[in-house]
Design an enzyme around this catalytic site. Structure first.
Site, PDB file in Angstrom:
ATOM      1  N   PRO A  78       0.844  -1.195   0.000  1.00 55.64           N
ATOM      2  CA  PRO A  78       0.000   0.000   0.000  1.00 55.64           C
ATOM      3  C   PRO A  78       0.882   1.248   0.000  1.00 55.64           C
ATOM      4  O   PRO A  78       1.764   1.371   0.848  1.00 55.64           O
ATOM      5  CB  PRO A  78      -0.768  -0.113   1.318  1.00 55.64           C
ATOM      6  CG  PRO A  78       0.057  -1.000   2.199  1.00 55.64           C
ATOM      7  CD  PRO A  78       0.810  -1.928   1.289  1.00 55.64           C
ATOM      8  N   SER A 107      -4.047   1.458  -0.642  1.00 57.14           N
ATOM      9  CA  SER A 107      -3.881   2.224   0.592  1.00 57.14           C
ATOM     10  C   SER A 107      -5.154   3.017   0.905  1.00 57.14           C
ATOM     11  O   SER A 107      -5.834   3.492  -0.014  1.00 57.14           O
ATOM     12  CB  SER A 107      -2.713   3.202   0.401  1.00 57.14           C
ATOM     13  OG  SER A 107      -2.730   4.193   1.401  1.00 57.14           O
ATOM     14  N   TYR A 130      -5.330   2.167   8.216  1.00 56.19           N
ATOM     15  CA  TYR A 130      -4.586   2.634   9.389  1.00 56.19           C
ATOM     16  C   TYR A 130      -5.464   2.369  10.598  1.00 56.19           C
ATOM     17  O   TYR A 130      -6.667   2.109  10.471  1.00 56.19           O
ATOM     18  CB  TYR A 130      -4.291   4.135   9.276  1.00 56.19           C
ATOM     19  CG  TYR A 130      -3.403   4.479   8.123  1.00 56.19           C
ATOM     20  CD1 TYR A 130      -2.032   4.285   8.208  1.00 56.19           C
ATOM     21  CD2 TYR A 130      -3.931   4.971   6.940  1.00 56.19           C
ATOM     22  CE1 TYR A 130      -1.203   4.582   7.141  1.00 56.19           C
ATOM     23  CE2 TYR A 130      -3.107   5.268   5.864  1.00 56.19           C
ATOM     24  CZ  TYR A 130      -1.748   5.071   5.971  1.00 56.19           C
ATOM     25  OH  TYR A 130      -0.943   5.353   4.907  1.00 56.19           O
ATOM     26  N   THR A 156      -2.141  -1.474   9.109  1.00 57.09           N
ATOM     27  CA  THR A 156      -0.834  -0.845   9.383  1.00 57.09           C
ATOM     28  C   THR A 156      -0.769  -0.509  10.865  1.00 57.09           C
ATOM     29  O   THR A 156      -1.601   0.242  11.371  1.00 57.09           O
ATOM     30  CB  THR A 156      -0.683   0.438   8.534  1.00 57.09           C
ATOM     31  OG1 THR A 156      -0.677   0.050   7.162  1.00 57.09           O
ATOM     32  CG2 THR A 156       0.612   1.163   8.854  1.00 57.09           C
ATOM     33  N   LYS A 252       0.814  -5.157   9.361  1.00 53.47           N
ATOM     34  CA  LYS A 252       2.002  -4.613   8.683  1.00 53.47           C
ATOM     35  C   LYS A 252       2.707  -3.603   9.589  1.00 53.47           C
ATOM     36  O   LYS A 252       2.069  -2.658  10.070  1.00 53.47           O
ATOM     37  CB  LYS A 252       1.549  -3.920   7.383  1.00 53.47           C
ATOM     38  CG  LYS A 252       2.640  -3.174   6.659  1.00 53.47           C
ATOM     39  CD  LYS A 252       2.120  -2.633   5.347  1.00 53.47           C
ATOM     40  CE  LYS A 252       3.119  -1.724   4.674  1.00 53.47           C
ATOM     41  NZ  LYS A 252       3.327  -0.440   5.362  1.00 53.47           N
ATOM     42  N   HIS A 276       8.305   0.331   7.621  1.00 58.64           N
ATOM     43  CA  HIS A 276       7.579   1.312   6.814  1.00 58.64           C
ATOM     44  C   HIS A 276       8.521   1.966   5.788  1.00 58.64           C
ATOM     45  O   HIS A 276       8.470   3.180   5.558  1.00 58.64           O
ATOM     46  CB  HIS A 276       6.949   2.367   7.725  1.00 58.64           C
ATOM     47  CG  HIS A 276       5.631   2.902   7.233  1.00 58.64           C
ATOM     48  ND1 HIS A 276       4.430   2.528   7.757  1.00 58.64           N
ATOM     49  CD2 HIS A 276       5.336   3.786   6.255  1.00 58.64           C
ATOM     50  CE1 HIS A 276       3.456   3.172   7.137  1.00 58.64           C
ATOM     51  NE2 HIS A 276       3.979   3.949   6.213  1.00 58.64           N
ATOM     52  N   ARG A 279      10.422   5.070   6.798  1.00 59.10           N
ATOM     53  CA  ARG A 279       9.697   6.350   6.815  1.00 59.10           C
ATOM     54  C   ARG A 279       9.181   6.697   8.206  1.00 59.10           C
ATOM     55  O   ARG A 279       8.622   7.765   8.407  1.00 59.10           O
ATOM     56  CB  ARG A 279       8.504   6.275   5.854  1.00 59.10           C
ATOM     57  CG  ARG A 279       8.912   5.991   4.445  1.00 59.10           C
ATOM     58  CD  ARG A 279       7.735   5.516   3.592  1.00 59.10           C
ATOM     59  NE  ARG A 279       6.799   6.552   3.269  1.00 59.10           N
ATOM     60  CZ  ARG A 279       6.982   7.455   2.309  1.00 59.10           C
ATOM     61  NH1 ARG A 279       8.078   7.436   1.603  1.00 59.10           N
ATOM     62  NH2 ARG A 279       6.068   8.375   2.063  1.00 59.10           N
ATOM     63  N   SER A 308      10.292  -3.360   2.814  1.00 61.86           N
ATOM     64  CA  SER A 308      11.321  -2.348   3.102  1.00 61.86           C
ATOM     65  C   SER A 308      12.670  -2.774   2.536  1.00 61.86           C
ATOM     66  O   SER A 308      13.358  -3.635   3.103  1.00 61.86           O
ATOM     67  CB  SER A 308      11.469  -2.072   4.609  1.00 61.86           C
ATOM     68  OG  SER A 308      10.226  -1.714   5.189  1.00 61.86           O
ATOM     69  N   GLY A 309      13.026  -2.182   1.421  1.00 58.35           N
ATOM     70  CA  GLY A 309      14.366  -2.386   0.870  1.00 58.35           C
ATOM     71  C   GLY A 309      14.435  -3.266  -0.365  1.00 58.35           C
ATOM     72  O   GLY A 309      15.499  -3.412  -0.953  1.00 58.35           O
ATOM     73  N   ILE A 310      13.306  -3.854  -0.765  1.00 59.98           N
ATOM     74  CA  ILE A 310      13.365  -4.777  -1.910  1.00 59.98           C
ATOM     75  C   ILE A 310      13.379  -4.008  -3.225  1.00 59.98           C
ATOM     76  O   ILE A 310      12.453  -3.259  -3.527  1.00 59.98           O
ATOM     77  CB  ILE A 310      12.194  -5.763  -1.851  1.00 59.98           C
ATOM     78  CG1 ILE A 310      12.409  -6.623  -0.609  1.00 59.98           C
ATOM     79  CG2 ILE A 310      12.077  -6.577  -3.145  1.00 59.98           C
ATOM     80  CD1 ILE A 310      11.720  -7.900  -0.528  1.00 59.98           C
ATOM     81  N   ARG A 311      14.453  -4.171  -3.960  1.00 62.08           N
ATOM     82  CA  ARG A 311      14.581  -3.488  -5.244  1.00 62.08           C
ATOM     83  C   ARG A 311      14.898  -4.464  -6.378  1.00 62.08           C
ATOM     84  O   ARG A 311      15.095  -4.042  -7.517  1.00 62.08           O
ATOM     85  CB  ARG A 311      15.728  -2.448  -5.200  1.00 62.08           C
ATOM     86  CG  ARG A 311      15.613  -1.398  -4.110  1.00 62.08           C
ATOM     87  CD  ARG A 311      14.494  -0.393  -4.381  1.00 62.08           C
ATOM     88  NE  ARG A 311      14.525   0.678  -3.389  1.00 62.08           N
ATOM     89  CZ  ARG A 311      13.915   0.599  -2.198  1.00 62.08           C
ATOM     90  NH1 ARG A 311      13.185  -0.470  -1.869  1.00 62.08           N
ATOM     91  NH2 ARG A 311      14.010   1.588  -1.330  1.00 62.08           N
ATOM     92  N   ARG A 331       8.355   1.221  -3.406  1.00 55.41           N
ATOM     93  CA  ARG A 331       9.043   2.154  -4.317  1.00 55.41           C
ATOM     94  C   ARG A 331       9.292   1.513  -5.692  1.00 55.41           C
ATOM     95  O   ARG A 331       9.167   2.177  -6.717  1.00 55.41           O
ATOM     96  CB  ARG A 331      10.361   2.612  -3.699  1.00 55.41           C
ATOM     97  CG  ARG A 331      10.126   3.439  -2.440  1.00 55.41           C
ATOM     98  CD  ARG A 331      11.397   3.966  -1.840  1.00 55.41           C
ATOM     99  NE  ARG A 331      11.123   4.769  -0.675  1.00 55.41           N
ATOM    100  CZ  ARG A 331      11.118   4.307   0.582  1.00 55.41           C
ATOM    101  NH1 ARG A 331      11.395   3.040   0.842  1.00 55.41           N
ATOM    102  NH2 ARG A 331      10.842   5.117   1.587  1.00 55.41           N
TER     103      ARG A 331
END
Ligand code: GLV
Length: 387
Positions: A78, A107, A130, A156, A252, A276, A279, A308-311, A331
């Site tokens: 999301p 989201s 949320y 979340t 999450k 997150h 963030r 978080s961090g998967i590219r 992202r």
């Protein structure tokens, strides 16, 4: 047409084609951005074990997340304001995910509403909420997600208060964007984005404006968000929220083994090990670094996912090798969307799947089930010695 070979190619195009305030919203962590950076660099510390002479024919990245079939264990996370990265962004991303065969998570802070996304897609998506104070609004949101046939609720649990992201404050982030000489000058360099935005009516927070009491325009929205999040949140309330949804619930934002145990106790179906995307609490350890400890605590009690961090597809495999059953990209898909709309989201998914497939072959694995701890080399001090 540029040749796209990896997610960072999409990121460069995203930056060129999208107004600065929205690109920056995506590419920010809180405060010093240490956690945001380490989410990525910690993946680099894990290496892969090359194996040869293992029959690599008939490979597949297919798997399951919360019992649902997925073409690869990579869901779209999301992400707020996705419909500002590109007009109708949530619909475009949901369509790309549905065609590819991976879950899309909408989201609460999306631009396209739940109903909009349901109307334009033919596969169920997941909905994220949320933890809000307004019980009535919360129940109505959940009822709307039920009516839209969402197939999981993602709650979340790490954002009752916002981590400060300097860039958003400096850019005056808002949806729709405030028209200042600076923002106008910047938007004039993003012609395609502007034309597409002029062609859509979806420019406000579609799940909120007109649905939450007293929120009729963007300025009332910022006041609403500041006071809507429930700072008194505790495990009793999380258990209550879990009971409001008659289907799979994913919590999450878990980064601690004790919290993971509580999540298993209240009957969540899965947790997402997540900070997150760096963030929220800057200075927290990366998700991948926390994963082994959390697996030890609850791996046999609850399904564990990671974001978080998967590219890349290699990052996905590293998370799976350390025990995660599924992963999320935020992202990485937003870069695709900002770069090339729906086709860009598809491209991000294709790139990741190809990276997974080739890496599995070179590591002697043909199926996701075969991805295990033996596939990776983890430095002995990876978890670190923290007191
Ligand atoms: C919202 O969840 C955000 O991180 O901006």
């Amino acid at each position: 047409m540029p040749v796209i070979t990896n997610v960072y190619d999409l990121k460069r195009l995203h930056k060129m084609r999208t107004p600065k305030m929205f690109y920056d919203y995506c590419e920010s962590g809180s405060w010093t951005e240490q956690t945001f950076r380490e989410n990525v660099t910690d993946f680099d510390k894990i290496r892969l074990r090359q194996r040869i002479a293992v029959d690599m024919t008939g490979r597949s990245t297919a798997s399951k997340m919360i019992g649902q079939d997925v073409a690869m264990p990579v869901a779209l996370a999301p992400v707020g304001l996705t419909g500002m990265q590109r007009a109708d962004g949530e619909i475009k991303a949901a369509k790309a995910a549905a065609k590819f065969g991976v879950p899309f998570t909408l989201s609460t802070m999306s631009i396209c509403s739940i109903e909009d996304v349901a109307e334009h897609t033919d596969k169920p998506f997941w909905f994220q909420v949320y933890t809000l104070k307004d019980d009535d609004f919360m129940r109505r949101l959940i009822a709307r997600a039920t009516d839209a046939k969402c197939s999981a609720l993602v709650i979340t649990v790490d954002l009752q208060i916002m981590g400060q992201r300097h860039k958003d404050l400096k850019n005056g982030l808002s949806a729709p964007p405030k028209l200042t000489p600076k923002s106008i000058a910047n938007m004039m360099t993003k012609a395609q984005w502007g034309l597409e935005m002029l062609g859509t009516k979806r420019r406000f927070f579609g799940n909120i404006v007109g649905h939450a009491k007293g929120v009729t325009n963007p300025s009332s929205l910022s006041a609403w968000t500041a006071e809507a999040f429930d700072q008194s949140l505790d495990w009793n309330r999380i258990a209550e929220l879990r009971r409001m949804w008659d289907g799979p619930v994913i919590l999450k934002g878990i980064l601690d083994a004790e919290d993971a145990k509580q999540a298993a106790n209240i009957g969540a179906d899965a947790i997402v090990v997540s900070n997150h995307g760096g963030r929220q609490l800057d200075g927290a350890l990366s998700s991948i670094r926390m994963l082994p400890e959390i697996m030890d605590a609850v791996g046999d009690k609850i399904e564990v996912h990671l974001d978080s961090g998967i590219r890349s597809g290699q990052d996905v495999l590293k998370a799976l090798a350390l025990g995660a059953k599924g992963t999320y990209i935020g992202r990485a898909f937003v870069h695709g969307l900002g770069a090339m709309g729906e086709a860009g989201v598809t491209k991000a998914l294709e790139v990741i799947q190809k990276e997974m497939d080739t890496t599995m072959a070179l590591c002697g694995r043909r199926t996701v089930d075969q991805v295990d701890r033996d596939m990776v080399l983890v430095p002995e001090d990876f978890a670190g010695r923290w007191a």
